[in-house]
Scaffold this motif. Structure first.
Motif, PDB file in Angstrom:
ATOM      1  N   VAL A 177       0.880  -1.181   0.000  1.00 48.75           N
ATOM      2  CA  VAL A 177       0.000   0.000   0.000  1.00 48.75           C
ATOM      3  C   VAL A 177       0.909   1.220   0.000  1.00 48.75           C
ATOM      4  N   THR A 178       0.680   2.131  -0.918  1.00 44.36           N
ATOM      5  CA  THR A 178       1.472   3.354  -0.865  1.00 44.36           C
ATOM      6  C   THR A 178       0.575   4.566  -0.719  1.00 44.36           C
ATOM      7  N   TYR A 179       1.060   5.469   0.092  1.00 44.34           N
ATOM      8  CA  TYR A 179       0.406   6.764   0.274  1.00 44.34           C
ATOM      9  C   TYR A 179       0.539   7.532  -1.039  1.00 44.34           C
ATOM     10  N   MET A 180      -0.446   8.365  -1.296  1.00 46.36           N
ATOM     11  CA  MET A 180      -0.410   9.220  -2.495  1.00 46.36           C
ATOM     12  C   MET A 180       0.920   9.976  -2.585  1.00 46.36           C
ATOM     13  N   ASN A 181       1.485  10.313  -1.429  1.00 50.55           N
ATOM     14  CA  ASN A 181       2.727  11.088  -1.373  1.00 50.55           C
ATOM     15  C   ASN A 181       3.919  10.179  -1.628  1.00 50.55           C
ATOM     16  N   SER A 182       4.000   9.676  -2.838  1.00 59.30           N
ATOM     17  CA  SER A 182       5.100   8.799  -3.235  1.00 59.30           C
ATOM     18  C   SER A 182       5.326   9.003  -4.725  1.00 59.30           C
ATOM     19  N   SER A 183       6.499   8.590  -5.177  1.00 57.32           N
ATOM     20  CA  SER A 183       6.827   8.811  -6.595  1.00 57.32           C
ATOM     21  C   SER A 183       5.990   7.901  -7.488  1.00 57.32           C
ATOM     22  N   ALA A 184       5.948   8.226  -8.773  1.00 63.09           N
ATOM     23  CA  ALA A 184       5.247   7.374  -9.744  1.00 63.09           C
ATOM     24  C   ALA A 184       5.886   5.989  -9.771  1.00 63.09           C
ATOM     25  N   ASP A 185       7.208   5.918  -9.589  1.00 62.12           N
ATOM     26  CA  ASP A 185       7.893   4.616  -9.557  1.00 62.12           C
ATOM     27  C   ASP A 185       7.313   3.715  -8.470  1.00 62.12           C
ATOM     28  N   ILE A 186       7.090   4.301  -7.298  1.00 61.89           N
ATOM     29  CA  ILE A 186       6.572   3.492  -6.177  1.00 61.89           C
ATOM     30  C   ILE A 186       5.113   3.107  -6.431  1.00 61.89           C
ATOM     31  N   LYS A 187       4.342   4.029  -6.956  1.00 60.13           N
ATOM     32  CA  LYS A 187       2.944   3.672  -7.288  1.00 60.13           C
ATOM     33  C   LYS A 187       2.938   2.547  -8.338  1.00 60.13           C
ATOM     34  N   GLY A 188       3.868   2.633  -9.312  1.00 64.12           N
ATOM     35  CA  GLY A 188       3.954   1.581 -10.326  1.00 64.12           C
ATOM     36  C   GLY A 188       4.316   0.236  -9.696  1.00 64.12           C
ATOM     37  N   PHE A 189       5.255   0.261  -8.748  1.00 61.88           N
ATOM     38  CA  PHE A 189       5.637  -0.977  -8.044  1.00 61.88           C
ATOM     39  C   PHE A 189       4.421  -1.587  -7.339  1.00 61.88           C
ATOM     40  N   VAL A 190       3.654  -0.742  -6.691  1.00 57.66           N
ATOM     41  CA  VAL A 190       2.476  -1.214  -5.944  1.00 57.66           C
ATOM     42  C   VAL A 190       1.431  -1.789  -6.915  1.00 57.66           C
ATOM     43  N   GLY A 191       1.237  -1.103  -8.051  1.00 59.30           N
ATOM     44  CA  GLY A 191       0.289  -1.615  -9.042  1.00 59.30           C
ATOM     45  C   GLY A 191       0.721  -2.967  -9.595  1.00 59.30           C
ATOM     46  N   ARG A 192       2.027  -3.128  -9.841  1.00 58.25           N
ATOM     47  CA  ARG A 192       2.542  -4.403 -10.371  1.00 58.25           C
ATOM     48  C   ARG A 192       2.349  -5.534  -9.374  1.00 58.25           C
ATOM     49  N   ASN A 193       2.304  -5.202  -8.094  1.00 59.78           N
ATOM     50  CA  ASN A 193       2.218  -6.232  -7.055  1.00 59.78           C
ATOM     51  C   ASN A 193       0.852  -6.270  -6.386  1.00 59.78           C
ATOM     52  N   LYS A 194      -0.165  -5.869  -7.153  1.00 63.15           N
ATOM     53  CA  LYS A 194      -1.573  -6.030  -6.754  1.00 63.15           C
ATOM     54  C   LYS A 194      -1.930  -5.271  -5.481  1.00 63.15           C
ATOM     55  N   GLY A 195      -1.320  -4.090  -5.339  1.00 64.34           N
ATOM     56  CA  GLY A 195      -1.624  -3.282  -4.162  1.00 64.34           C
ATOM     57  C   GLY A 195      -2.494  -2.097  -4.496  1.00 64.34           C
ATOM     58  N   VAL A 196      -2.450  -1.109  -3.648  1.00 58.35           N
ATOM     59  CA  VAL A 196      -3.378   0.018  -3.764  1.00 58.35           C
ATOM     60  C   VAL A 196      -2.698   1.299  -3.270  1.00 58.35           C
ATOM     61  N   VAL A 197      -3.114   2.412  -3.848  1.00 54.85           N
ATOM     62  CA  VAL A 197      -2.701   3.730  -3.359  1.00 54.85           C
ATOM     63  C   VAL A 197      -3.729   4.161  -2.318  1.00 54.85           C
ATOM     64  N   CYS A 198      -3.309   4.970  -1.351  1.00 57.38           N
ATOM     65  CA  CYS A 198      -4.288   5.534  -0.418  1.00 57.38           C
ATOM     66  C   CYS A 198      -3.988   7.007  -0.192  1.00 57.38           C
ATOM     67  N   THR A 199      -4.964   7.722   0.319  1.00 56.24           N
ATOM     68  CA  THR A 199      -4.774   9.104   0.758  1.00 56.24           C
ATOM     69  C   THR A 199      -4.956   9.120   2.276  1.00 56.24           C
ATOM     70  N   SER A 200      -4.752  10.278   2.877  1.00 55.91           N
ATOM     71  CA  SER A 200      -4.958  10.332   4.335  1.00 55.91           C
ATOM     72  C   SER A 200      -6.452  10.269   4.659  1.00 55.91           C
ATOM     73  N   SER A 201      -7.316  10.467   3.665  1.00 57.90           N
ATOM     74  CA  SER A 201      -8.767  10.364   3.917  1.00 57.90           C
ATOM     75  C   SER A 201      -9.267   8.925   3.853  1.00 57.90           C
ATOM     76  N   ASN A 202      -8.630   8.105   3.032  1.00 55.96           N
ATOM     77  CA  ASN A 202      -9.190   6.753   2.846  1.00 55.96           C
ATOM     78  C   ASN A 202      -8.235   5.641   3.298  1.00 55.96           C
ATOM     79  N   ALA A 203      -7.240   5.982   4.117  1.00 56.70           N
ATOM     80  CA  ALA A 203      -6.232   4.982   4.515  1.00 56.70           C
ATOM     81  C   ALA A 203      -6.887   3.791   5.227  1.00 56.70           C
TER      82      ALA A 203
END
Ligand code: SF4
Length: 407
Positions: A176-202
């Motif tokens: 799970v990565t917080y929105m406050n992360s690089s596109a690389d990290i969001k891409g890593f999370v997407g490749r590994n079946k994870g999710v992005v979150c914000t401080s509102s929906n954590a």
């Protein structure tokens, strides 16, 4: 009806007038200007690509120049302003908001050829991921990064994941990565079946993640991960371990990793991390029934000691809904607290800490850089365009789409 998210204090004694500390606009001194990042020499700025002339901060025509350039561009440009930006920049924003709201707003304007993002680098990346290929996202100062996002580098995260694979636990882990992360990290999370979150929906993101696996690997903000797991979902502090990318195997034993429910990346926000338990104690002594309202990027002990906890948008709503005469000590970025204090003169809104606490990277987007970026666009040049490669963008979008699909 506004509701507190975590806990609400009650039974406080009545306020005395002497206890009120109202916001005082800093004097226009050299020190104040330096604190606001206005006293720098444009020629000395590091990491900034500003071909052509960057206007001097002292140029008396900056507001007129920005107004004229924006008018010349018309609907071709859409200016986004993060809540933590300076007033001098916010006045030119077509919309203000937190990072995710701004990226969504950019995506909702497919006819705008240029998105000028007055925020930090990871936010501009998210806007590029969510907008059409024809739209170009511009960050007026390339040095406007985010210290938290920079604390999680893709190579480090891949090394950690390979270690989890060697231990045989990667299949149990949802990243799970917080929105406050690089596109690389969001891409890593997407490749590994994870999710992005914000401080509102954590909380919703973690609830979904624990339905997919027995462990969560939370990036890059340890505090948001810990605060959500412990204070909102009932986990013990012992269920959480801290993975330090600068130590072998994260500084953790194999058993610690096998037994953990939350593997927290050792990252934090350098702005919200400055608030301490002493800040809370001090303001409570000074203003006996003050309401302490903090962002969940604050340290766990600070969040525990606060009365209300929530995202930037939550903080804004809470202060809008607060009764006249109530007193609030707010633990988030100072530009926002200052603006909220000025917008609500009937309420006593103060900064939680006695020291100045701006987001220094966000503050790099000042009026000279905005004028420069807009005038470059008028001249037919595209400055400081932020692009995310298609493969990374595809996988990051998977993780963002999963967030939007959260139940
Ligand atoms: S306030 Fe913190 S998380 Fe937000 S941009 Fe600044 S350093 Fe990053």
């Amino acid at each position: 009806m506004w509701q507190p998210t975590l806990r609400e204090a009650d039974g406080r004694p009545a306020l005395c007038d002497d206890d009120f500390v109202t916001w005082t606009e800093p004097a226009n001194t050299a020190t104040a200007l330096l604190l606001l990042g206005r006293g720098s020499d444009p020629a000395s700025e590091r990491g900034v690509d500003c071909p052509g002339d960057l206007p001097a901060p002292s140029d008396p025509d900056l507001v007129a120049r920005a107004t004229a350039a924006k008018a010349a561009l018309g609907d071709r440009v859409f200016v986004l302003g993060h809540h933590y930006q300076r007033d001098e920049v916010i006045q030119f924003a077509d919309v203000t908001g937190d990072s995710f709201k701004l990226a969504q707003q950019a995506a909702a304007r497919p006819d705008a050829e240029f998105i000028v993002f007055c925020g930090v680098h990871f936010m501009a990346e998210s806007a590029d991921i969510l907008t059409t290929p024809a739209q170009r996202v511009i960050l007026p100062d390339l040095a406007a990064g985010c210290s938290m996002a920079d604390m999680a580098v893709l190579g480090q995260v891949q090394t950690a994941w390979e270690h989890f694979e060697d231990l045989g636990i990667a299949g149990d882990i949802v990243p799970v990565t917080y929105m406050n992360s690089s596109a690389d990290i969001k891409g890593f999370v997407g490749r590994n079946k994870g999710v992005v979150c914000t401080s509102s929906n954590a909380k919703r993101a973690l609830t979904w993640s624990f339905e997919q696996g027995s462990k969560v690997f939370f990036l890059p903000d340890q505090h948001l991960g810990r605060n959500t797991a412990v204070l909102e979902m009932g986990f013990d502090l012992d269920d959480c371990v801290l993975y330090d990318p600068h130590k072998a195997n994260g500084g953790l034993t194999d058993d610690q990793l096998r037994n953990a429910r939350m593997i927290l990346w050792r990252g934090h926000c350098s702005v919200h991390g400055r608030f301490t338990l002493d800040s809370v104690r001090e303001v409570r002594e000074r203003v006996p029934e003050v309401n302490v309202l903090v962002h969940p990027e604050c340290r766990h002990d600070v969040v525990q000691a606060a009365d209300y906890v929530g995202s930037t948008e939550y903080i804004i709503r809470a202060l809008d809904a607060a009764p006249a005469g109530s007193a609030w000590a707010v633990g988030t970025e100072l530009n926002l607290v200052r603006r909220l204090a000025l917008a609500h003169p009937d309420k006593q809104i103060m900064f939680l800490d006695r020291t100045v606490c701006y987001c220094s990277t966000m503050n790099r987007i000042d009026l000279p850089h905005l004028v420069w970026a807009l005038e470059e666009l008028v001249a037919g040049r595209v400055p400081n365009q932020i692009t995310v490669d298609e493969d990374t963008a595809h996988h990051a979008r998977v993780a963002l789409d999963q967030m939007l699909a959260l139940p």
